[in-house]
Design an enzyme around this catalytic site. Structure first.
Site, PDB file in Angstrom:
ATOM      1  N   HIS A   1      53.173  -4.490  48.500  1.00 47.71           N
ATOM      2  CA  HIS A   1      52.212  -4.514  47.383  1.00 47.71           C
ATOM      3  C   HIS A   1      52.937  -4.774  46.061  1.00 47.71           C
ATOM      4  O   HIS A   1      52.565  -5.665  45.288  1.00 47.71           O
ATOM      5  CB  HIS A   1      51.464  -3.179  47.349  1.00 47.71           C
ATOM      6  CG  HIS A   1      50.539  -3.009  46.185  1.00 47.71           C
ATOM      7  ND1 HIS A   1      49.163  -2.961  46.330  1.00 47.71           N
ATOM      8  CD2 HIS A   1      50.763  -2.869  44.852  1.00 47.71           C
ATOM      9  CE1 HIS A   1      48.604  -2.800  45.148  1.00 47.71           C
ATOM     10  NE2 HIS A   1      49.559  -2.733  44.226  1.00 47.71           N
ATOM     11  N   GLU A   2      53.983  -3.987  45.802  1.00 47.68           N
ATOM     12  CA  GLU A   2      54.717  -4.140  44.552  1.00 47.68           C
ATOM     13  C   GLU A   2      55.499  -5.459  44.519  1.00 47.68           C
ATOM     14  O   GLU A   2      55.633  -6.097  43.469  1.00 47.68           O
ATOM     15  CB  GLU A   2      55.673  -2.953  44.363  1.00 47.68           C
ATOM     16  CG  GLU A   2      55.007  -1.589  44.373  1.00 47.68           C
ATOM     17  CD  GLU A   2      54.016  -1.377  43.238  1.00 47.68           C
ATOM     18  OE1 GLU A   2      53.890  -2.260  42.377  1.00 47.68           O
ATOM     19  OE2 GLU A   2      53.369  -0.327  43.220  1.00 47.68           O
TER      20      GLU A   2
END
Length: 257
Positions: free
Chosen positions: A59-60
């Site tokens: 996600h990051e």
């Protein structure tokens, strides 16, 4: 030589991330093979927590990679592209708290975004895409986990493995939905923020640190909680994955109860 080594170090995948991938695979195999039949819940716990950390890193990474291609070259020097969970500017918000909330409440709490130098990026669409990239990863993870269940590809696998997949997929769906809410501090607000007036953005900015807490507080309201999970379960059914299977996975996950 030193410069080349440093460049390779910045671009290489973090050993810590690879360790979580390995834990996910090994614990998933343990659930599948029932090699820990006496303590299947512990294997499910390891599979879900490690898999959840892997998805948080991805996600990051998606935020950072999209920012890199949009003009913020600083993300590489900050180590965001190595998938290292300890490199994020808000490691507590990005990794620790989401894992704690999964353990305590069985909900996919979205984490804090990596620090993007927005002044380096031109164009409202690019800013919106950077914010949307993270939740899109969770959506892809949700589909990848739940669709095989819905299509019956895992029908011959142990029910414990199916339940673990369903519960991890459930967490991805909750994270996707929560992240896309247009609430200050969440990615959903980041998607629409570039299109708001400067005055409105200045007025909303002080509330950003409290947006996630407000959403979490609202989920304690029974009526809102019921609507929220009705939507989550509806999305799971659309993918063919029964919510009851995720509930069973959640009960296995909480092996200490």
């Amino acid at each position: 030589m030193a410069t080349t080594a440093s460049a390779k170090e910045r671009q290489g995948i973090s050993p810590l991330f690879l360790a979580f991938v390995a834990i996910t695979l090994v614990s998933g195999w343990a659930v599948w093979s029932r090699s820990l039949a006496a303590n299947a819940g512990f294997a499910v716990f390891l599979f879900v927590v490690a898999g959840w950390v892997v998805s948080l890193c991805l996600h990051e990474y998606a935020h950072a990679r999209t920012a890199l291609h949009s003009g913020d070259l600083s993300v590489e020097a900050k180590g965001y592209l190595r998938l290292n969970p300890l490199a994020y500017s808000h490691a507590l918000l990005s990794i620790v708290l989401p894992v704690v909330f999964v353990i305590m409440g069985g909900i996919g709490l979205p984490g804090g975004a990596v620090f993007i130098e927005r002044h380096r990026i031109q164009g409202r669409w690019r800013h919106s895409l950077i914010s949307a990239a993270g939740p899109l990863v969770n959506l892809v993870c949700a589909v990848g986990l739940l669709l095989p269940l819905g299509l019956g590809w895992l029908s011959s696998s142990p029910i414990e493995f199916q339940a673990a997949m369903a519960f991890l997929g459930f967490l991805q769906v909750t994270a996707t939905l929560l992240n896309l809410l247009p609430v200050p501090g969440l990615d959903g607000y980041g998607v629409i923020e570039p299109w708001l007036s400067h005055k409105l953005r200045r007025q909303v900015e002080p509330f950003a640190p409290f947006g996630l807490l407000a959403v979490f507080g609202l989920l304690w309201v029974p009526e809102i909680n019921r609507v929220f999970f009705d939507v989550i379960y509806g999305l799971m059914r659309d993918l063919g994955a029964p919510p009851e299977l995720a509930s069973f996975g959640g009960s296995l996950f909480r092996f200490w109860q």
